[in-house]
Enzyme design. Structure first.
Site, mmCIF file in Angstrom:
data_model
loop_
_atom_site.group_PDB
_atom_site.id
_atom_site.type_symbol
_atom_site.label_atom_id
_atom_site.label_comp_id
_atom_site.label_asym_id
_atom_site.label_seq_id
_atom_site.Cartn_x
_atom_site.Cartn_y
_atom_site.Cartn_z
ATOM 1 N N HIS A 170 3.760 4.349 -2.835
ATOM 2 C CA HIS A 170 3.526 3.156 -3.670
ATOM 3 C C HIS A 170 4.673 2.909 -4.655
ATOM 4 O O HIS A 170 5.178 1.798 -4.790
ATOM 5 C CB HIS A 170 2.236 3.302 -4.495
ATOM 6 N N ASP B 236 0.754 0.405 3.588
ATOM 7 C CA ASP B 236 0.750 0.849 2.196
ATOM 8 C C ASP B 236 0.066 -0.282 1.454
ATOM 9 O O ASP B 236 0.647 -1.351 1.271
ATOM 10 C CB ASP B 236 2.185 1.050 1.689
ATOM 11 N N HIS B 237 -1.183 -0.059 1.073
ATOM 12 C CA HIS B 237 -1.987 -1.201 0.621
ATOM 13 C C HIS B 237 -1.400 -1.870 -0.628
ATOM 14 O O HIS B 237 -1.724 -3.012 -0.923
ATOM 15 C CB HIS B 237 -3.446 -0.808 0.404
#
Lengths: 357, 515
Positions: B266, B203-204
């Site tokens: 996110h 999950d960047h």
């Protein structure tokens, strides 16, 4: 007195040294009133000490560039006890654009003192330090072997003493630096040591592969070749000394009081044709050999282990870093470098041994 | 077979990059795609530029189109020149980098390509000393994950960590499923080939400096934590706003919607970092244990009344940053009668000792006025309004705002006396901005996450139970929206969502903070 607003353009504006802080406050108040999008920032107090006009200018230019990466209150001192007894101060701002028209500015204060006014500098500097911010003290040139109380007073509030051992003229200078680190809360930092970062990373990469990990303990010979322009000048040999001392320390080798290393031959060679600094390192290990050298054409350091194909090359820049980049590197380190503390005593013993030869 | 524990390299001590991973073969499935070109290979190049890639690190692109190594390298160099943080590519560094960059053509679904890949990886082991270590990055749509995992297993390309020897790791891109059932199925497939500790779910957001700084802010400073609870905090707001629309991802977004695309991953990651208890150590399992406890404590949506705590919207024609833009239903690959939400606002409670009855307001949307991700902690007002009678007004509550992107930083709003003979107060802010204080551009999130994978540190990756627990919480709302006869509320592009989102928070005497 000139219009203090000129200071925001980077021009030095002479101010009354007794009211530097008030003048700076006035400067930022004016900027705010006039609606200029300026942000004042500081993470460090950086005090540079120069003994002549050339070093003073160099310190000012260098720290102006460094302030773009590490915002700081810069104080540049030029103190000369042999000059006429007087003191003067200037202020300026080192600003850079951040985008969207915003400017980030760091303050610079220049103080020039001569004669017995030099003794007034330490308390003035102390009053000008921003509270709760660390203090780095950059001493340009060779360290003074006298004026102990003046140096002591200046360094009293310093968290970091930054020197450049390539400018040292004897092992005594290294001892002074080591002494500061040992006897005070001021951590020693050496720009010449930081220049070795790439060499250390490249050398470390030789021992990264699992099959190489335990071979460091089989070190038999260290040979360090350095580019020099004047082989008799001590400062030009210090980088090689620091490098070899680091290897000795990290390989867990014993060094005797005379600077000799048990079981390992340490050789230093000068190469007048090469650019200054370490040029090549050869390591003889029990069952292999490794070399780290500059590839000047490609601008990188390359490593070679036994010439075997699984010997990795490490890309490390060889281009000389500018002084402001070295200072930024040091200021980005939140604490002193314990490795330098570990390496200095070994380098001093080896330097003394070499000077006796 | 017992595995040998290597002593750390003593020459790394004190160097900027003390942890250097052992060289491995990193295989990117989907090497011809956008993610590879825009993010992954530019990130790997920047790592090489900064001297953080292990010497000998090999990178192999795998995809269906035909490329020679040379053609692939040329295309990737162009991508690095355009997208790398350290652009343009430096010749000396690039030459070294491209020597270990290869391409293998193959279909994700046919074994032949895997055989060629296996052969190439064996060559890399011999040539570069990568020692059988493998990282597979699945930059592919999730429907390919099962077949890739199966074929990797069938071709003997996955080492079992329980048996010692070189590691195999797999990186999976979101979405990790589209509901609890599909997420469980993905995870089930994953563990038939890999063990959980081999799976790195990326999950960047977790690779962003400011997100990591949340932990530092909370747990490296002594004075935040005593106030970080229901006694002092009135509510928390999280906004993830995008100014862009769905661009070329209309087909994907139609199936996903903003809740699946942003909130499930996110935003819940951000919520868990804001709300978690201090971990016993800054280690992968300890941190993730605390994060998952927060997600487990999310209050269920009331059955039959799920929509009361949420608002969903869909953008219509409008203008963003001065440009006229079409409505969602006019975007390519979007149905003319689409009911997919492009905006969602949700009121969330965390039912635990620290956060009981403190609302967390989450909102995420596309085609909002600007791109911004922001967390704001709204503190309770001072217990007694001392200055109310004097100035006849009310003081403003303190707000700690954490800007995740862009212009990353933290600000604290508090009241101050306005200079003058009378007592008047006005809100002022203390600001910290990364760019102002640290100057240099922080590393891209993918750089950090790729390096962490090579190092085998999964702290910044989502664990299976985090993903499944998040879906278990969100699923009832998604089902309620799907079953609702009402379409999403329309909002003009360039506004902060439908009026109902404002009404949701305002009926409780609060307002959305303008980020």
């Amino acid at each position: 007195m000139s219009d203090i607003r000129e200071a925001i353009t980077g021009r030095e504006v002479r101010v009354d040294y007794a009211s530097i802080e008030q003048t700076l406050a006035e400067l930022w108040r004016i900027e705010k009133t006039e609606g200029v999008a300026v942000t004042r920032a500081a993470l460090w107090n950086v005090v540079a000490h120069a003994s002549n006009a050339r070093d003073h200018d160099e310190a000012s230019d260098t720290l102006a560039r460094a302030a773009a990466a590490v915002p700081q209150r810069t104080i540049v001192i030029r103190a000369d006890p042999t000059a006429p007894a007087e003191m003067a101060a200037w202020i300026s701002a080192n600003c850079h654009l951040l985008g969207e028209g915003k400017q980030v500015c760091s303050e610079e204060i220049s103080i020039v003192a001569g004669g017995d006014h030099v003794q007034r500098v330490p308390p003035l500097v102390s009053a000008l330090l921003i509270p709760d911010m660390p203090v780095a003290f950059w001493w340009l040139g060779d360290l003074p072997h006298d004026h102990a109380s003046y140096v002591h007073d200046l360094l009293e509030s310093a968290d970091r003493l930054i020197v450049d051992s390539s400018q040292f003229d004897s092992p005594t200078d290294l001892e002074i630096v080591e002494g500061v680190g040992k006897r005070t809360d001021t951590a020693a930092a050496d720009l010449n040591w930081i220049r070795l970062d790439g060499w250390r990373a490249a050398t470390a990469s030789v021992f990264d592969p699992p099959q190489m990990r335990d071979r460091l303990g089989t070190l038999q010979q260290i040979r360090v070749l350095s580019g020099v322009s004047d082989a008799s000048y001590f400062g030009e040999s210090v980088q090689a000394l620091l490098f070899a001392s680091w290897l000795i320390a990290q390989a867990g080798l014993d060094i005797d009081g005379d600077g000799g290393v048990s079981g390992v031959e340490v050789l230093f060679e000068a190469r007048p044709s090469q650019p200054p600094g370490v040029a090549r390192v050869d390591l003889e290990l029990k069952e292999s050999s490794a070399a780290i050298e500059r590839d000047l054409e490609r601008g990188v350091l390359v490593t070679n282990v036994d010439g075997r194909i699984d010997a990795p090359e490490a890309v490390t820049r060889t281009s000389a870093r500018k002084t402001d980049q070295l200072i930024v590197r040091e200021l980005q380190r939140p604490h002193g470098d314990p490795m330098l503390t570990k390496v200095l005593p070994i380098a001093i013993r080896m330097a003394k041994r070499l000077s006796r030869k | 077979m017992s595995s040998v524990v290597l002593e750390p390299n003593p020459l790394r001590e004190g160097l900027e990059q003390e942890r250097v991973p052992d060289a491995s073969c990193l295989v990117i499935f989907g090497a011809s795609g956008d993610l590879t070109h825009r993010k992954l290979l530019p990130a790997l190049y920047s790592l090489a530029h900064d001297g953080l890639l292990p010497a000998g690190q090999a990178i192999v692109g795998f995809a269906r189109p035909e490329y020679t190594d040379e053609a692939f390298r040329a295309e990737i160099k162009a991508a690095c020149n355009e997208f790398a943080r350290t652009k343009p590519a430096d010749d000396a560094i690039w030459q070294n980098f491209e020597k270990r960059l290869f391409y293998v053509q193959g279909s994700f679904t046919e074994p032949e390509g895997y055989n060629r890949l296996k052969q190439k990886l064996a060559e890399c082991d011999t040539t570069f000393g990568t020692g059988g270590r493998r990282i597979y990055y699945l930059a592919v749509p999730p429907n390919f994950f099962p077949v890739i995992a199966e074929l990797l297993g069938a071709e003997g390309m996955v080492a079992d960590p329980e048996r010692g020897g070189p590691y195999t790791r797999v990186i999976i891109e979101k979405p990790f499923g589209r509901d609890l059932e599909s997420a469980r199925e993905l995870n089930r497939v994953a563990v038939t080939t890999f063990r959980e500790r081999q799976v790195f779910r990326i999950d960047h957001y977790l690779g962003k400096e400011t997100v990591q700084n949340l932990l530092v802010l909370r747990f490296a400073n002594g004075f935040f934590e005593p106030f970080w609870n229901r006694q002092y905090i009135d509510h928390v707001q999280l906004t993830v706003a995008e100014s862009i629309g769905v661009e070329k991802r209309g087909a994907y977004f139609e199936q996903a919607g903003i809740a699946r695309d942003i909130i499930q991953n996110h935003m819940l990651q951000l919520v868990s970092l804001v709300a978690m208890e201090p971990p016993v150590a800054f280690e992968a399992e300890a941190v993730r244990d605390e994060k998952v406890k927060v997600i487990r404590a999310l209050r269920d949506f009331p059955a039959g009344h799920e929509c009361e705590l949420s608002v969903r919207g869909q953008y219509t024609t409008g203008s963003v940053l001065g440009e006229a833009v079409p409505g969602y239903r006019e975007e390519p690959d979007v149905a003319a009668d689409s009911r997919t939400e492009t905006f969602a606002a949700v009121k969330v409670f965390i039912d635990n000792w620290r956060w009981a009855d403190v609302p967390f307001y989450l909102r995420a949307g596309k085609r909002l006025p600007k791109r911004v991700t922001d967390i704001s902690i709204h503190f309770r007002p001072a217990p007694y309004p001392l200055f109310k009678k004097i100035q006849g007004g009310r003081t403003q509550p303190n707000v700690l705002s954490i800007r995740i992107q862009p212009d990353e930083g933290i600000s604290l709003k508090f009241d101050s006396k306005v200079p003058g003979a009378t007592i008047r107060t006005a809100p002022v802010t203390m600001e910290f901005r990364y760019a102002t204080s640290f100057g240099a551009e922080p590393p891209e999130a993918y750089e950090r996450l790729l390096l962490e994978t090579m190092l085998g540190d999964s702290t910044l990756f989502a664990r299976r139970d985090e993903v499944e627990t998040a879906w278990a919480w969100l699923d009832p709302l998604l089902r309620a929206w799907q079953n609702s006869p009402e379409p999403p509320d329309p909002y003009p592009a360039g506004t902060w969502g439908p009026p109902a989102a404002d009404a949701m928070i305002e009926r409780e005497g609060r307002r959305w903070r303008r980020p």
